[in-house]
Each structure stands twice: as C-alpha cells, then as structure tokens.
Motif scaffolding. Structure first.
Motif, PDB file in Angstrom:
ATOM      1  N   ALA A  34      35.183  51.066  28.215  1.00 49.81           N
ATOM      2  CA  ALA A  34      36.358  50.202  28.384  1.00 49.81           C
ATOM      3  C   ALA A  34      37.556  51.010  28.882  1.00 49.81           C
ATOM      4  CB  ALA A  34      36.693  49.504  27.065  1.00 49.81           C
ATOM      5  N   ALA A  35      37.760  52.194  28.325  1.00 48.08           N
ATOM      6  CA  ALA A  35      38.873  53.041  28.773  1.00 48.08           C
ATOM      7  C   ALA A  35      38.685  53.435  30.232  1.00 48.08           C
ATOM      8  CB  ALA A  35      38.977  54.288  27.890  1.00 48.08           C
ATOM      9  N   MET A  36      37.443  53.732  30.621  1.00 53.54           N
ATOM     10  CA  MET A  36      37.169  54.103  32.001  1.00 53.54           C
ATOM     11  C   MET A  36      37.446  52.920  32.934  1.00 53.54           C
ATOM     12  SD  MET A  36      33.612  55.344  33.756  1.00 53.54           S
ATOM     13  CE  MET A  36      32.849  53.806  33.312  1.00 53.54           C
ATOM     14  N   VAL A  37      36.983  51.732  32.572  1.00 51.52           N
ATOM     15  CA  VAL A  37      37.202  50.549  33.411  1.00 51.52           C
ATOM     16  C   VAL A  37      38.693  50.260  33.533  1.00 51.52           C
ATOM     17  CG1 VAL A  37      36.838  48.047  33.523  1.00 51.52           C
ATOM     18  CG2 VAL A  37      34.927  49.557  32.973  1.00 51.52           C
ATOM     19  N   LEU A  38      39.417  50.321  32.414  1.00 47.60           N
ATOM     20  CA  LEU A  38      40.872  50.108  32.469  1.00 47.60           C
ATOM     21  C   LEU A  38      41.552  51.173  33.315  1.00 47.60           C
ATOM     22  CD1 LEU A  38      41.620  49.025  28.799  1.00 47.60           C
ATOM     23  CD2 LEU A  38      41.708  47.611  30.861  1.00 47.60           C
ATOM     24  N   GLY A  39      41.050  52.395  33.230  1.00 46.52           N
ATOM     25  CA  GLY A  39      41.594  53.459  34.073  1.00 46.52           C
ATOM     26  C   GLY A  39      41.413  53.143  35.545  1.00 46.52           C
ATOM     27  N   PHE A  40      40.237  52.628  35.920  1.00 50.86           N
ATOM     28  CA  PHE A  40      40.005  52.244  37.314  1.00 50.86           C
ATOM     29  C   PHE A  40      40.892  51.081  37.736  1.00 50.86           C
ATOM     30  CE2 PHE A  40      35.836  54.503  37.212  1.00 50.86           C
ATOM     31  CZ  PHE A  40      36.006  55.236  38.387  1.00 50.86           C
ATOM     32  N   ILE A  41      41.111  50.143  36.823  1.00 51.92           N
ATOM     33  CA  ILE A  41      41.920  48.970  37.155  1.00 51.92           C
ATOM     34  C   ILE A  41      43.381  49.353  37.374  1.00 51.92           C
ATOM     35  CG2 ILE A  41      42.870  46.819  36.212  1.00 51.92           C
ATOM     36  CD1 ILE A  41      40.105  46.355  34.913  1.00 51.92           C
ATOM     37  N   PHE A  42      43.955  50.141  36.464  1.00 50.98           N
ATOM     38  CA  PHE A  42      45.380  50.443  36.533  1.00 50.98           C
ATOM     39  C   PHE A  42      45.712  51.586  37.479  1.00 50.98           C
ATOM     40  CE2 PHE A  42      45.173  48.284  32.372  1.00 50.98           C
ATOM     41  CZ  PHE A  42      46.008  47.224  32.688  1.00 50.98           C
ATOM     42  N   PHE A  43      44.902  52.634  37.482  1.00 52.28           N
ATOM     43  CA  PHE A  43      45.168  53.786  38.353  1.00 52.28           C
ATOM     44  C   PHE A  43      43.847  54.506  38.542  1.00 52.28           C
ATOM     45  CE2 PHE A  43      47.048  58.138  39.016  1.00 52.28           C
ATOM     46  CZ  PHE A  43      47.645  57.849  40.229  1.00 52.28           C
ATOM     47  N   TRP A  44      43.220  54.306  39.692  1.00 50.41           N
ATOM     48  CA  TRP A  44      41.843  54.742  39.893  1.00 50.41           C
ATOM     49  C   TRP A  44      41.586  56.216  39.604  1.00 50.41           C
ATOM     50  CZ3 TRP A  44      40.496  58.435  43.363  1.00 50.41           C
ATOM     51  CH2 TRP A  44      41.397  58.730  44.399  1.00 50.41           C
ATOM     52  N   PRO A  45      42.528  57.170  39.826  1.00 52.34           N
ATOM     53  CA  PRO A  45      42.202  58.562  39.477  1.00 52.34           C
ATOM     54  C   PRO A  45      41.962  58.768  37.976  1.00 52.34           C
ATOM     55  CG  PRO A  45      44.017  58.517  41.034  1.00 52.34           C
ATOM     56  CD  PRO A  45      43.784  57.114  40.593  1.00 52.34           C
ATOM     57  N   VAL A  46      42.622  57.963  37.136  1.00 57.65           N
ATOM     58  CA  VAL A  46      42.407  58.077  35.696  1.00 57.65           C
ATOM     59  C   VAL A  46      40.988  57.636  35.359  1.00 57.65           C
ATOM     60  CG1 VAL A  46      43.112  57.203  33.430  1.00 57.65           C
ATOM     61  CG2 VAL A  46      44.837  57.809  35.130  1.00 57.65           C
ATOM     62  N   GLY A  47      40.560  56.531  35.937  1.00 56.50           N
ATOM     63  CA  GLY A  47      39.196  56.062  35.708  1.00 56.50           C
ATOM     64  C   GLY A  47      38.169  57.060  36.196  1.00 56.50           C
TER      65      GLY A  47
END
Length: 140
Positions: A34-47
């Motif tokens: 879930a954290a990875m998916v949210l990272g991709f949604i909000f700011f792709w480098p974080v995901g």
C-alpha cells in the motif's frame, strides 16, 4: 546521563525512517505494498524507491516479520548488559566519556562556525565601508 537513560533515548527515537519501517513491518506485507502504491500515485520516485527497497531487503518475497523485527532490535545490542559487571561498568564509563567528547567536539565546531561567521561579517562590513568611502571620494 545514565546507562538506562541512554538506552531508553536510543530506542525511543531511532529516527523517522526506522520508525516507519518498524511500523510497516508490524502491519505486514500489505502495508508495504500500500505504501508503495501510494508512493507511485503521489510522487513516482518514492514508489520506485520503496519498490527497490522492498526487493533489496527481501520484503517482497515472503520474508517473515519476526526476522526483520529481530534485525531492527539487534542494532541496539551494544546497549544491553552483558552480565559481566566489570565490563558493564567499563562500557558505561567509556560511553559516558565518548558522549562528553562528542559534546565538546560539537561545541568546538560551533565556536569555529561562530568565528567564521564573525570573520565573514567583519569582511562584509569592511568592504561596505570601503565602497562607501569610494563613492564619497568620487562624488566630491
């Protein structure tokens, strides 16, 4: 600062990244995904960073939570008593001395920064005064 104060302060505030990692580990693999998916949604480098971290740390492929929890706790194994009172008192004294040396070094660095700031400010004021004198002589 006593040994117990040092131990409790280290375990109480291990850093926000380690706290987040421990929190996600306690929630399981779903929380990591879930954290990875949210990272991709909000700011792709974080995901992407979370994906690489999950692969690198083997969280993606079924590594148990217990193994990572023990790995997290092992970072503080130096703070646990060894059972040998002579060694424990030596270790406590050495840690206290190192803390004092670190504090003295940080104070030394602060004095160096303050001296450098004062020298830069003095140079600025001198340059400003020189420019003001130059402007006055040109106007006269």
């Amino acid at each position: 600062m006593t040994y117990t104060d040092t131990t409790s302060s280290l375990t109480a505030h291990p850093g926000w990244l380690r706290r987040a990692e421990a929190w996600l580990d306690s929630k399981g693999k779903g929380a990591w995904i879930a954290a990875m998916v949210l990272g991709f949604i909000f700011f792709w480098p974080v995901g992407l960073a979370l994906l690489f971290y999950m692969i690198w740390s083997k969280r993606m492929f079924g590594c148990s939570k217990r193994k990572h929890a023990n790995h997290f706790k092992s970072g503080f194994s130096a703070m646990r008593p060894s059972g040998n009172s002579a060694f424990d008192s030596y270790k406590e004294e050495t840690l206290r001395r190192l803390e004092d040396e670190q504090q003295q070094f940080e104070e030394f660095l602060k004095r160096l920064r303050d001296a450098r700031d004062k020298a830069e400010f003095d140079q600025f004021m001198e340059d400003r005064a020189t420019k003001a004198k130059t402007v006055e002589t040109e106007d006269a």
